[in-house]
Design a protein around this motif. Structure first.
Motif, mmCIF file in Angstrom:
data_model
loop_
_atom_site.group_PDB
_atom_site.id
_atom_site.type_symbol
_atom_site.label_atom_id
_atom_site.label_comp_id
_atom_site.label_asym_id
_atom_site.label_seq_id
_atom_site.Cartn_x
_atom_site.Cartn_y
_atom_site.Cartn_z
ATOM 1 N N MET A 26 27.935 35.970 26.238
ATOM 2 C CA MET A 26 26.456 35.915 26.621
ATOM 3 C C MET A 26 26.320 36.828 27.783
ATOM 4 N N THR A 27 25.076 37.245 27.966
ATOM 5 C CA THR A 27 24.766 38.211 29.097
ATOM 6 C C THR A 27 24.978 37.593 30.423
ATOM 7 N N GLY A 28 25.922 38.221 30.933
ATOM 8 C CA GLY A 28 26.564 37.713 32.559
ATOM 9 C C GLY A 28 27.586 37.503 32.409
ATOM 10 N N GLU A 29 28.482 37.430 31.433
ATOM 11 C CA GLU A 29 29.810 36.811 31.218
ATOM 12 C C GLU A 29 30.689 38.146 31.769
ATOM 13 N N CYS A 30 31.856 37.757 32.036
ATOM 14 C CA CYS A 30 32.869 38.915 32.601
ATOM 15 C C CYS A 30 34.082 38.565 31.792
ATOM 16 N N ILE A 31 34.577 39.771 31.277
ATOM 17 C CA ILE A 31 35.508 40.167 30.565
ATOM 18 C C ILE A 31 36.570 40.634 31.111
ATOM 19 N N GLU A 32 38.008 40.130 31.237
ATOM 20 C CA GLU A 32 38.940 40.951 31.926
ATOM 21 C C GLU A 32 39.898 41.344 30.793
ATOM 22 N N LEU A 33 40.126 42.737 30.872
ATOM 23 C CA LEU A 33 40.973 43.345 29.628
ATOM 24 C C LEU A 33 42.174 44.004 30.371
ATOM 25 N N THR A 34 43.607 43.678 29.861
ATOM 26 C CA THR A 34 44.733 44.418 30.442
ATOM 27 C C THR A 34 45.100 45.070 29.248
ATOM 28 N N PHE A 35 45.482 46.434 29.733
ATOM 29 C CA PHE A 35 46.136 47.262 28.686
ATOM 30 C C PHE A 35 47.104 48.372 28.913
ATOM 31 N N ASN A 51 26.768 51.864 26.862
ATOM 32 C CA ASN A 51 26.411 50.410 26.636
ATOM 33 C C ASN A 51 25.890 49.746 27.618
ATOM 34 N N ASN A 52 25.862 50.257 28.775
ATOM 35 C CA ASN A 52 25.225 49.708 29.889
ATOM 36 C C ASN A 52 25.984 48.492 30.427
ATOM 37 N N TYR A 53 27.144 48.373 30.061
ATOM 38 C CA TYR A 53 28.010 47.403 30.841
ATOM 39 C C TYR A 53 28.499 47.777 32.023
ATOM 40 N N LYS A 54 28.747 46.870 33.102
ATOM 41 C CA LYS A 54 28.990 47.237 34.284
ATOM 42 C C LYS A 54 30.470 46.777 34.695
ATOM 43 N N ILE A 55 31.291 47.967 34.859
ATOM 44 C CA ILE A 55 32.584 47.651 35.239
ATOM 45 C C ILE A 55 32.692 47.040 36.621
ATOM 46 N N ASP A 56 33.280 45.843 36.954
ATOM 47 C CA ASP A 56 33.243 45.273 38.079
ATOM 48 C C ASP A 56 34.555 45.736 38.818
ATOM 49 N N GLU A 57 35.650 45.883 38.103
ATOM 50 C CA GLU A 57 36.992 46.270 38.567
ATOM 51 C C GLU A 57 37.642 47.188 37.740
ATOM 52 N N PHE A 58 38.437 48.231 38.015
ATOM 53 C CA PHE A 58 39.157 48.914 37.298
ATOM 54 C C PHE A 58 40.355 49.335 37.980
ATOM 55 N N VAL A 59 41.551 48.519 38.096
ATOM 56 C CA VAL A 59 42.732 48.677 38.762
ATOM 57 C C VAL A 59 44.176 49.195 37.949
ATOM 58 N N LYS A 60 44.908 50.020 38.436
ATOM 59 C CA LYS A 60 46.254 49.971 37.725
ATOM 60 C C LYS A 60 47.110 49.000 38.456
ATOM 61 N N LYS A 61 47.651 48.049 37.759
ATOM 62 C CA LYS A 61 48.240 47.095 38.101
ATOM 63 C C LYS A 61 49.932 47.538 38.433
ATOM 64 N N THR A 65 50.215 49.848 33.469
ATOM 65 C CA THR A 65 49.578 48.929 32.935
ATOM 66 C C THR A 65 48.034 48.710 33.741
ATOM 67 N N TRP A 66 46.747 48.734 33.127
ATOM 68 C CA TRP A 66 45.780 48.680 33.973
ATOM 69 C C TRP A 66 44.713 47.421 33.495
ATOM 70 N N VAL A 67 44.152 46.954 34.463
ATOM 71 C CA VAL A 67 43.178 45.814 34.193
ATOM 72 C C VAL A 67 41.586 46.138 34.434
ATOM 73 N N VAL A 68 40.905 46.113 33.558
ATOM 74 C CA VAL A 68 39.428 46.327 34.143
ATOM 75 C C VAL A 68 38.538 44.876 33.598
ATOM 76 N N LYS A 69 37.796 44.728 34.623
ATOM 77 C CA LYS A 69 37.014 43.555 34.554
ATOM 78 C C LYS A 69 35.443 43.930 34.137
ATOM 79 N N ILE A 70 34.927 43.613 33.074
ATOM 80 C CA ILE A 70 33.403 44.005 32.848
ATOM 81 C C ILE A 70 32.492 42.975 32.623
ATOM 82 N N ASN A 71 31.373 43.174 33.291
ATOM 83 C CA ASN A 71 30.295 42.234 33.091
ATOM 84 C C ASN A 71 29.210 42.706 32.227
ATOM 85 N N VAL A 72 29.280 41.681 31.127
ATOM 86 C CA VAL A 72 28.319 42.114 29.825
ATOM 87 C C VAL A 72 26.779 41.869 30.105
#
Length: 72
Positions: A26-35, A51-61, A65-72
Motif C-alpha cells: 500500500m502507499t506509504g509502506e516501507c520495503i527493506e531489500l537485502t541483496f 517510478n517515484n519511489y523514495k529510497i529512505d536508506e541505501f547502505v553497504k552492510k 551485501t547491500w540493504v535498501v529501504k524503499i518507501n512505496v
C-alpha cells in the motif's frame, strides 16, 4: 515493514522480488531489500527514480551485501 532477502541471487532477481513486493504494498509502506548482486545497486536506484519511489536508506552492510529501504 516488508523484508526481502535475495542474498546470493543474481540479477535481475533482486529487482523482480522488489517489484513483486511493491505490487502487493500500500502507499506509504516501507520495503527493506537485502541483496548481494552488484548490478542491482544501479538497477534498483534507477527503478525507484523512474517510478517515484523514495529510497529512505541505501547502505553497504559488508563487503558484498547491500540493504535498501524503499518507501512505496
Amino acid at each position: 515493514m516488508k523484508k526481502i532477502d535475495t542474498t546470493g541471487k543474481d540479477c535481475p532477481i533482486p529487482l523482480f522480488e522488489l517489484q513483486k513486493a511493491i505490487a502487493k504494498s500500500m502507499t506509504g509502506e516501507c520495503i527493506e531489500l537485502t541483496f548481494t548482486c552488484p548490478e542491482a545497486i544501479q538497477n534498483i536506484a534507477n527503478y525507484c527514480t523512474q517510478n517515484n519511489y523514495k529510497i529512505d536508506e541505501f547502505v553497504k552492510k559488508n563487503q558484498d551485501t547491500w540493504v535498501v529501504k524503499i518507501n512505496v
